[in-house]
Design a protein around this motif. Structure first.
Motif, mmCIF file in Angstrom:
data_model
loop_
_atom_site.group_PDB
_atom_site.id
_atom_site.type_symbol
_atom_site.label_atom_id
_atom_site.label_comp_id
_atom_site.label_asym_id
_atom_site.label_seq_id
_atom_site.Cartn_x
_atom_site.Cartn_y
_atom_site.Cartn_z
ATOM 1 N N ASP A 1 0.810 -1.216 0.000
ATOM 2 C CA ASP A 1 0.000 0.000 0.000
ATOM 3 C C ASP A 1 0.842 1.263 0.000
ATOM 4 N N GLY A 2 2.183 1.097 0.051
ATOM 5 C CA GLY A 2 3.072 2.251 -0.014
ATOM 6 C C GLY A 2 3.304 2.952 1.304
ATOM 7 N N ASN A 3 2.791 2.392 2.390
ATOM 8 C CA ASN A 3 2.941 3.042 3.695
ATOM 9 C C ASN A 3 4.119 2.505 4.494
ATOM 10 N N GLY A 4 4.962 1.701 3.883
ATOM 11 C CA GLY A 4 6.132 1.177 4.574
ATOM 12 C C GLY A 4 7.284 2.161 4.575
ATOM 13 N N GLU A 5 8.321 1.815 5.307
ATOM 14 C CA GLU A 5 9.506 2.666 5.379
ATOM 15 C C GLU A 5 10.333 2.612 4.095
ATOM 16 N N MET A 6 10.092 1.595 3.263
ATOM 17 C CA MET A 6 10.891 1.392 2.058
ATOM 18 C C MET A 6 9.989 1.294 0.836
ATOM 19 N N ASP A 7 10.560 1.626 -0.324
ATOM 20 C CA ASP A 7 9.847 1.340 -1.565
ATOM 21 C C ASP A 7 10.120 -0.113 -1.955
ATOM 22 N N ASP A 8 9.536 -0.576 -3.045
ATOM 23 C CA ASP A 8 9.639 -1.987 -3.431
ATOM 24 C C ASP A 8 11.086 -2.420 -3.661
ATOM 25 N N GLU A 9 11.851 -1.565 -4.328
ATOM 26 C CA GLU A 9 13.243 -1.909 -4.634
ATOM 27 C C GLU A 9 14.075 -2.013 -3.356
ATOM 28 N N GLU A 10 13.882 -1.081 -2.452
ATOM 29 C CA GLU A 10 14.632 -1.111 -1.193
ATOM 30 C C GLU A 10 14.246 -2.318 -0.355
ATOM 31 N N TYR A 11 12.960 -2.643 -0.355
ATOM 32 C CA TYR A 11 12.515 -3.811 0.420
ATOM 33 C C TYR A 11 13.095 -5.102 -0.154
ATOM 34 N N ASP A 12 13.069 -5.235 -1.468
ATOM 35 C CA ASP A 12 13.643 -6.432 -2.099
ATOM 36 C C ASP A 12 15.126 -6.568 -1.748
ATOM 37 N N GLN A 13 15.853 -5.448 -1.709
ATOM 38 C CA GLN A 13 17.277 -5.492 -1.368
ATOM 39 C C GLN A 13 17.466 -5.890 0.090
ATOM 40 N N THR A 14 16.600 -5.395 0.959
ATOM 41 C CA THR A 14 16.681 -5.757 2.372
ATOM 42 C C THR A 14 16.447 -7.253 2.563
ATOM 43 N N VAL A 15 15.458 -7.788 1.861
ATOM 44 C CA VAL A 15 15.193 -9.231 1.931
ATOM 45 C C VAL A 15 16.379 -10.013 1.386
ATOM 46 N N LEU A 16 16.966 -9.537 0.292
ATOM 47 C CA LEU A 16 18.125 -10.217 -0.291
ATOM 48 C C LEU A 16 19.305 -10.201 0.678
ATOM 49 N N ASP A 17 19.506 -9.093 1.374
ATOM 50 C CA ASP A 17 20.576 -9.018 2.384
ATOM 51 C C ASP A 17 20.322 -10.037 3.500
ATOM 52 N N LEU A 18 19.063 -10.161 3.919
ATOM 53 C CA LEU A 18 18.715 -11.121 4.964
ATOM 54 C C LEU A 18 18.959 -12.544 4.482
ATOM 55 N N VAL A 19 18.577 -12.822 3.246
ATOM 56 C CA VAL A 19 18.830 -14.148 2.667
ATOM 57 C C VAL A 19 20.328 -14.421 2.602
ATOM 58 N N ASN A 20 21.086 -13.422 2.219
ATOM 59 C CA ASN A 20 22.546 -13.551 2.153
ATOM 60 C C ASN A 20 23.105 -13.961 3.513
ATOM 61 N N PHE A 21 22.611 -13.314 4.568
ATOM 62 C CA PHE A 21 23.065 -13.646 5.919
ATOM 63 C C PHE A 21 22.677 -15.066 6.304
ATOM 64 N N LEU A 22 21.472 -15.496 5.949
ATOM 65 C CA LEU A 22 21.024 -16.843 6.294
ATOM 66 C C LEU A 22 21.788 -17.912 5.507
ATOM 67 N N VAL A 23 22.157 -17.600 4.262
ATOM 68 C CA VAL A 23 22.995 -18.533 3.492
ATOM 69 C C VAL A 23 24.365 -18.656 4.143
ATOM 70 N N TYR A 24 24.923 -17.524 4.572
ATOM 71 C CA TYR A 24 26.190 -17.563 5.305
ATOM 72 C C TYR A 24 26.048 -18.377 6.590
ATOM 73 N N SER A 25 24.957 -18.164 7.331
ATOM 74 C CA SER A 25 24.741 -18.861 8.599
ATOM 75 C C SER A 25 24.719 -20.366 8.413
ATOM 76 N N ALA A 26 24.142 -20.815 7.302
ATOM 77 C CA ALA A 26 24.012 -22.248 7.064
ATOM 78 C C ALA A 26 25.359 -22.915 6.825
ATOM 79 N N GLU A 27 26.325 -22.159 6.310
ATOM 80 C CA GLU A 27 27.658 -22.720 6.061
ATOM 81 C C GLU A 27 28.696 -21.595 6.081
ATOM 82 N N PRO A 28 29.126 -21.185 7.274
ATOM 83 C CA PRO A 28 30.053 -20.051 7.387
ATOM 84 C C PRO A 28 31.381 -20.258 6.660
ATOM 85 N N VAL A 29 31.789 -21.503 6.457
ATOM 86 C CA VAL A 29 33.094 -21.763 5.837
ATOM 87 C C VAL A 29 32.979 -21.995 4.336
#
Length: 244
Positions: free
Chosen positions: A182-210
């Protein structure tokens, strides 16, 4: 024959899931070498996910070292439970309270990227939509009847779905065709997608840090095998030269 049976049993669950869910997953173009992305992902996880979910096979100081975050910064900004920097990353929520509030304790997320896959997580976190019939007021395209609130809604805004109705054998079913904020979030669609991608990146690292270290070491190991093979062939020729 045993190998064929094993291969079929290994692939069967994924094939059943794909056919049953009929959900197309978006590609998560994560980059484990991007330290800034990993740092942002860690911050998002600790601020929005760690209240319920643990990554109990990691330690705060190991994450700080791998992501190039000082331990002081980690303690001041990313540890909210009073844990020590050398402790495991456990949620402050007790299993008893979690079972009472959610019906079951939220799962540990240390290995979720290996179990579900990065694409699944990326699509899942972008597939919540308003559904008044659900206990937390939201549903999810990837995980129907999900028992989890949309914790990232303040960032995305309220996501609303558009449906198309299908009739099969006289039974009407609705399918989500698009989800729009609805556009009432702190981020626009592009920023939100990047935030989710950053979170996914961290979870991929968490699954296998080495993972990256293992891949770098793999090149050296393969190089050693090639050189060793060459010397082995030359040695074999030297030994057999007198025999012939």
């Amino acid at each position: 024959m045993k190998k064929i049976i094993f291969a079929v049993l290994t692939l069967l669950p994924s094939l059943v899931f794909a056919n049953a869910g009929a959900v197309y997953l978006d590609k998560a173009n994560y980059d484990l070498s991007d330290k800034a992305s990993l740092q942002r992902g860690a911050a998002t996880f600790m601020n929005y996910c760690a209240g319920c979910h643990s990554t109990q096979y990691q330690r705060y100081n190991r994450v700080a070292a791998d992501l190039e975050i000082s331990e002081e910064l980690m303690k001041e900004n990313l540890i909210f439970t009073g844990a020590k920097v050398g402790d495991l990353m456990k949620s402050a929520m007790s299993e008893k309270d979690a079972a009472k509030w959610f019906g079951a304790p939220p799962p540990d997320l240390t290995l979720v990227a290996r179990v579900r896959g990065a694409d699944w997580i990326y699509t899942y976190l972008r597939s919540f939509y308003v559904d008044p019939t659900r206990p937390f007021g939201v549903n999810n395209v990837v995980f129907p009847s999900v028992g989890m609130p949309h914790v990232l809604e303040p960032l995305q805004g309220t996501p609303r779905a558009e449906f198309v109705t299908h009739t099969v054998d006289g039974v009407e079913t609705q399918q989500v065709v698009s989800i729009k904020s609805d556009g009432n979030g702190e981020m626009d669609d592009e920023e939100y997608d990047q935030t989710v991608l950053d979170l996914v990146n961290f979870l991929v690292y968490s699954a296998e840090p080495v993972q990256q270290e293992r891949e770098r070491m793999g090149f050296w190991v393969l190089g050693f095998i090639v050189i060793f093979f060459i010397f082995t062939v030359l040695l074999k020729k030297e030994f057999w030269r007198d025999v012939h």
